[in-house]
Design a protein around this motif. Structure first.
Motif, short mmCIF file in Angstrom:
data_model
loop_
_atom_site.label_atom_id
_atom_site.label_comp_id
_atom_site.label_asym_id
_atom_site.label_seq_id
_atom_site.Cartn_x
_atom_site.Cartn_y
_atom_site.Cartn_z
N GLU A 257 0.83 -1.20 0.00
CA GLU A 257 0.00 0.00 0.00
C GLU A 257 0.86 1.26 0.00
O GLU A 257 0.56 2.24 -0.69
CB GLU A 257 -0.93 -0.01 1.21
N LEU A 258 1.97 1.23 0.78
CA LEU A 258 2.86 2.38 0.83
C LEU A 258 3.53 2.60 -0.52
O LEU A 258 3.62 3.75 -1.00
CB LEU A 258 3.92 2.17 1.92
N LYS A 260 2.37 1.85 -3.40
CA LYS A 260 1.36 2.39 -4.31
C LYS A 260 1.15 3.87 -4.05
O LYS A 260 1.02 4.68 -4.99
CB LYS A 260 0.05 1.63 -4.13
N LYS A 261 1.12 4.28 -2.76
CA LYS A 261 0.96 5.70 -2.43
C LYS A 261 2.11 6.54 -2.95
O LYS A 261 1.94 7.71 -3.31
CB LYS A 261 0.84 5.86 -0.91
#
Length: 264
Positions: A257-258, A260-261
């Motif tokens: 998720e990180l 992707k951010k």
């Protein structure tokens, strides 16, 4: 374009803002390749920033003067060591095609130059060796992981990612070949997931660095990089304290998720 040329093209675009780093890089260019025409633009760009408009002879005199005056300070800072190594590689370095082999080297005319470069690489925990080839002295690295670290030290982050992709694929192929009793579908699923996890972690590393992560995520990132083909269960047992498979999966999802951010 060869992989070595790609690395040099990336490094040539690096522009340090600090005067001491600019001087360190220019000193390396002048020391290892004073007459190489293909480095003229890079050399003169640095020279103008440091000394204004100067001739080649004036440039060499100014660098010599600066190195005499600031010899003790020139390579004390980590950033200046990195800049000097970048200049040295631009001047006389090369890297083999990682698809074929892992080999990084910088060619020196004098043994003192090779010893200095070896000391600088060792200061970054790189196991650099020196060998004499005819009249030249070669500083080299042979392991893929060490070469990745050297690229990181010099600031060649795109090349680093490309080399890591090759390394990961090679490691994964080797692992798959050894796991002869597993079903092909399961192998592909595990390998694909691990590959994406390593890619996510390397991307985070190149953007913000792993030291910025919370302790639990940093530990998981480092373990996954060290053990790219280890199962989630075994990966959890390597944690301190150990965590279950679901805990490992949760942390890896957080890393994904990180990444992707950050734009992966």
């Amino acid at each position: 374009m060869s992989f070595s040329s790609e690395v040099k093209a990336e490094l040539a675009r690096q522009n340090d803002s600090k005067r001491h780093c600019q001087l360190a890089e220019l000193a390396a260019l002048e020391t290892l390749a004073p007459d190489h025409a293909h480095l003229a633009e890079k050399r003169m760009t640095l020279a103008k920033r440091l000394f204004g408009e100067v001739t080649q002879e004036e440039l060499r005199a100014r660098i010599s003067e600066q190195m005499i005056q600031h010899r003790e300070q020139l390579l004390k800072r980590s950033c200046c060591k990195r800049a000097f190594l970048r200049g040295a590689f631009l001047a006389s370095g090369s890297i083999s095609d990682p698809q074929k082999s892992y080999h990084f080297e910088i060619v020196c005319q004098q043994p003192q130059q090779a010893q200095l470069l070896q000391e600088l690489l060792v200061s970054f925990e790189l196991d650099a060796k020196i060998v004499q080839r005819k009249k030249y002295h070669i500083v080299y690295l042979k392991e893929g992981a060490q070469i990745v670290d050297a690229l990181n030290v010099m600031g060649a982050y795109v090349a680093l990612m490309n080399l890591e992709n090759v390394r990961i694929l090679k490691e994964m192929r080797g692992s798959v070949n050894r796991i002869v009793n597993c079903e092909t579908a399961n192998i592909n699923k595990v390998v694909g997931a691990a590959y994406r996890q390593v890619e996510d972690i390397r991307y985070i590393q190149s953007r913000i660095g792993l030291d910025e992560l919370p302790p639990s995520l940093r530990e998981m990132a480092l373990l996954r990089l060290e053990y790219p083909d280890t199962s989630l269960k075994d990966l959890g047992e390597l944690c301190d304290p150990p965590v279950g498979k679901s805990g490992v999966n949760h942390r890896l999802r957080k890393l994904a998720e990180l990444a992707k951010k950050l734009g992966r």
